[in-house]
Design a protein around this motif. Structure first.
Motif, PDB file in Angstrom:
ATOM      1  N   VAL A 206       3.838 -10.616 -19.336  1.00 21.35           N
ATOM      2  CA  VAL A 206       4.719 -10.634 -18.169  1.00 21.35           C
ATOM      3  C   VAL A 206       3.942 -10.086 -16.988  1.00 21.35           C
ATOM      4  N   GLU A 207       4.123 -10.690 -15.828  1.00 19.09           N
ATOM      5  CA  GLU A 207       3.499 -10.199 -14.598  1.00 19.09           C
ATOM      6  C   GLU A 207       4.585  -9.885 -13.580  1.00 19.09           C
ATOM      7  N   TYR A 208       4.340  -8.838 -12.811  1.00 21.81           N
ATOM      8  CA  TYR A 208       5.261  -8.414 -11.765  1.00 21.81           C
ATOM      9  C   TYR A 208       4.575  -8.533 -10.414  1.00 21.81           C
ATOM     10  N   SER A 209       5.348  -8.935  -9.418  1.00 23.93           N
ATOM     11  CA  SER A 209       4.841  -9.013  -8.051  1.00 23.93           C
ATOM     12  C   SER A 209       6.026  -8.825  -7.107  1.00 23.93           C
ATOM     13  N   LEU A 210       5.718  -8.663  -5.837  1.00 24.75           N
ATOM     14  CA  LEU A 210       6.768  -8.519  -4.841  1.00 24.75           C
ATOM     15  C   LEU A 210       7.304  -9.879  -4.439  1.00 24.75           C
ATOM     16  N   THR A 211       8.597  -9.944  -4.218  1.00 26.72           N
ATOM     17  CA  THR A 211       9.220 -11.159  -3.698  1.00 26.72           C
ATOM     18  C   THR A 211       8.953 -11.224  -2.197  1.00 26.72           C
ATOM     19  N   GLU A 212       9.442 -12.258  -1.556  1.00 30.44           N
ATOM     20  CA  GLU A 212       9.321 -12.351  -0.101  1.00 30.44           C
ATOM     21  C   GLU A 212       9.992 -11.143   0.561  1.00 30.44           C
ATOM     22  N   SER A 213      11.127 -10.769   0.031  1.00 28.90           N
ATOM     23  CA  SER A 213      11.842  -9.598   0.545  1.00 28.90           C
ATOM     24  C   SER A 213      11.023  -8.327   0.315  1.00 28.90           C
ATOM     25  N   GLY A 214      10.389  -8.238  -0.840  1.00 31.78           N
ATOM     26  CA  GLY A 214       9.539  -7.083  -1.137  1.00 31.78           C
ATOM     27  C   GLY A 214       8.321  -7.028  -0.229  1.00 31.78           C
ATOM     28  N   LEU A 215       7.721  -8.168   0.036  1.00 35.12           N
ATOM     29  CA  LEU A 215       6.559  -8.219   0.933  1.00 35.12           C
ATOM     30  C   LEU A 215       6.934  -7.802   2.354  1.00 35.12           C
ATOM     31  N   ALA A 216       8.183  -8.064   2.730  1.00 27.65           N
ATOM     32  CA  ALA A 216       8.641  -7.687   4.071  1.00 27.65           C
ATOM     33  C   ALA A 216       8.731  -6.174   4.236  1.00 27.65           C
ATOM     34  N   ILE A 217       8.641  -5.430   3.134  1.00 26.36           N
ATOM     35  CA  ILE A 217       8.677  -3.957   3.191  1.00 26.36           C
ATOM     36  C   ILE A 217       7.326  -3.379   3.621  1.00 26.36           C
ATOM     37  N   ILE A 218       6.268  -4.154   3.533  1.00 26.44           N
ATOM     38  CA  ILE A 218       4.926  -3.632   3.839  1.00 26.44           C
ATOM     39  C   ILE A 218       4.850  -2.990   5.223  1.00 26.44           C
ATOM     40  N   PRO A 219       5.377  -3.593   6.284  1.00 28.42           N
ATOM     41  CA  PRO A 219       5.324  -2.913   7.590  1.00 28.42           C
ATOM     42  C   PRO A 219       6.080  -1.582   7.602  1.00 28.42           C
ATOM     43  N   VAL A 220       7.115  -1.482   6.788  1.00 32.69           N
ATOM     44  CA  VAL A 220       7.850  -0.210   6.680  1.00 32.69           C
ATOM     45  C   VAL A 220       6.940   0.853   6.071  1.00 32.69           C
ATOM     46  N   PHE A 221       6.235   0.503   5.005  1.00 30.27           N
ATOM     47  CA  PHE A 221       5.285   1.436   4.392  1.00 30.27           C
ATOM     48  C   PHE A 221       4.195   1.825   5.388  1.00 30.27           C
ATOM     49  N   ASP A 222       3.692   0.844   6.134  1.00 33.97           N
ATOM     50  CA  ASP A 222       2.666   1.135   7.136  1.00 33.97           C
ATOM     51  C   ASP A 222       3.187   2.117   8.180  1.00 33.97           C
ATOM     52  N   ALA A 223       4.411   1.884   8.654  1.00 32.97           N
ATOM     53  CA  ALA A 223       4.996   2.770   9.675  1.00 32.97           C
ATOM     54  C   ALA A 223       5.217   4.177   9.122  1.00 32.97           C
ATOM     55  N   ILE A 224       5.677   4.283   7.882  1.00 40.07           N
ATOM     56  CA  ILE A 224       5.865   5.602   7.274  1.00 40.07           C
ATOM     57  C   ILE A 224       4.519   6.308   7.135  1.00 40.07           C
ATOM     58  N   GLY A 225       3.493   5.564   6.752  1.00 41.50           N
ATOM     59  CA  GLY A 225       2.159   6.147   6.638  1.00 41.50           C
ATOM     60  C   GLY A 225       1.635   6.659   7.969  1.00 41.50           C
ATOM     61  N   GLU A 226       1.813   5.870   9.010  1.00 36.38           N
ATOM     62  CA  GLU A 226       1.386   6.302  10.343  1.00 36.38           C
ATOM     63  C   GLU A 226       2.155   7.543  10.786  1.00 36.38           C
ATOM     64  N   TRP A 227       3.456   7.557  10.550  1.00 32.62           N
ATOM     65  CA  TRP A 227       4.271   8.717  10.899  1.00 32.62           C
ATOM     66  C   TRP A 227       3.803   9.940  10.114  1.00 32.62           C
ATOM     67  N   GLY A 228       3.541   9.734   8.815  1.00 29.02           N
ATOM     68  CA  GLY A 228       3.084  10.837   7.972  1.00 29.02           C
ATOM     69  C   GLY A 228       1.768  11.427   8.434  1.00 29.02           C
ATOM     70  N   GLU A 229       0.848  10.573   8.853  1.00 23.56           N
ATOM     71  CA  GLU A 229      -0.439  11.078   9.347  1.00 23.56           C
ATOM     72  C   GLU A 229      -0.274  11.843  10.645  1.00 23.56           C
ATOM     73  N   LYS A 230       0.637  11.384  11.483  1.00 24.60           N
ATOM     74  CA  LYS A 230       0.814  12.009  12.796  1.00 24.60           C
ATOM     75  C   LYS A 230       1.636  13.291  12.733  1.00 24.60           C
ATOM     76  N   TYR A 231       2.680  13.329  11.901  1.00 28.81           N
ATOM     77  CA  TYR A 231       3.640  14.427  11.964  1.00 28.81           C
ATOM     78  C   TYR A 231       3.700  15.332  10.743  1.00 28.81           C
ATOM     79  N   THR A 232       2.940  15.051   9.730  1.00 26.54           N
ATOM     80  CA  THR A 232       2.923  15.949   8.563  1.00 26.54           C
ATOM     81  C   THR A 232       1.492  16.412   8.350  1.00 26.54           C
ATOM     82  N   SER A 233       1.382  17.556   7.721  1.00 25.65           N
ATOM     83  CA  SER A 233       0.036  18.080   7.462  1.00 25.65           C
ATOM     84  C   SER A 233      -0.136  18.320   5.978  1.00 25.65           C
ATOM     85  N   VAL A 234      -1.371  18.289   5.559  1.00 27.17           N
ATOM     86  CA  VAL A 234      -1.726  18.588   4.167  1.00 27.17           C
ATOM     87  C   VAL A 234      -2.201  20.022   4.152  1.00 27.17           C
ATOM     88  N   ASP A 235      -1.518  20.834   3.365  1.00 24.94           N
ATOM     89  CA  ASP A 235      -1.900  22.256   3.301  1.00 24.94           C
ATOM     90  C   ASP A 235      -3.021  22.504   2.342  1.00 24.94           C
TER      91      ASP A 235
END
Length: 105
Positions: A76-105
């Protein structure tokens, strides 16, 4: 009275509910097609049962698709659907926000 269930933000965030949903989506963004065992290796902290349950939930929500190959041996193989692929910009935006507004202690 506002019907919170109709709120698009609440519906969108529901995809990330649960401990493993975001992590599985992240792994399928990194490697677009993965077998169950590959996902299990990529997320060693998750049990087989929880991985199967979470994948089934994401499939029911239309985020992940499951393709069964009836070969010898079957797999069995798993992959993202079209709807799942549309989440990628959300992940990118969260990553950018995380780099800008959170710190690694």
């Amino acid at each position: 009275m506002v019907d919170i269930e109709k709120c698009p933000v609440k519906r969108g965030l529901s995809i990330f509910e649960g401990k493993w949903n975001a992590r599985i989506i992240y792994e399928l963004i990194q490697q677009p097609t993965m077998r169950f065992g590959e996902l299990n290796k990529a997320i060693p902290e998750i049990s087989n049962t929880m991985l199967a349950t979470t994948l089934k939930g994401l499939e029911e929500k239309g985020i992940v698709k499951r393709i069964q190959f009836n070969e010898i041996p079957p797999h069995v193989e798993y992959s993202l659907t079209e709807s799942g692929l549309a989440i990628i910009p959300v992940f990118d935006a969260i990553g950018e926000w995380g780099e800008k507004y959170t710190s690694v202690d």
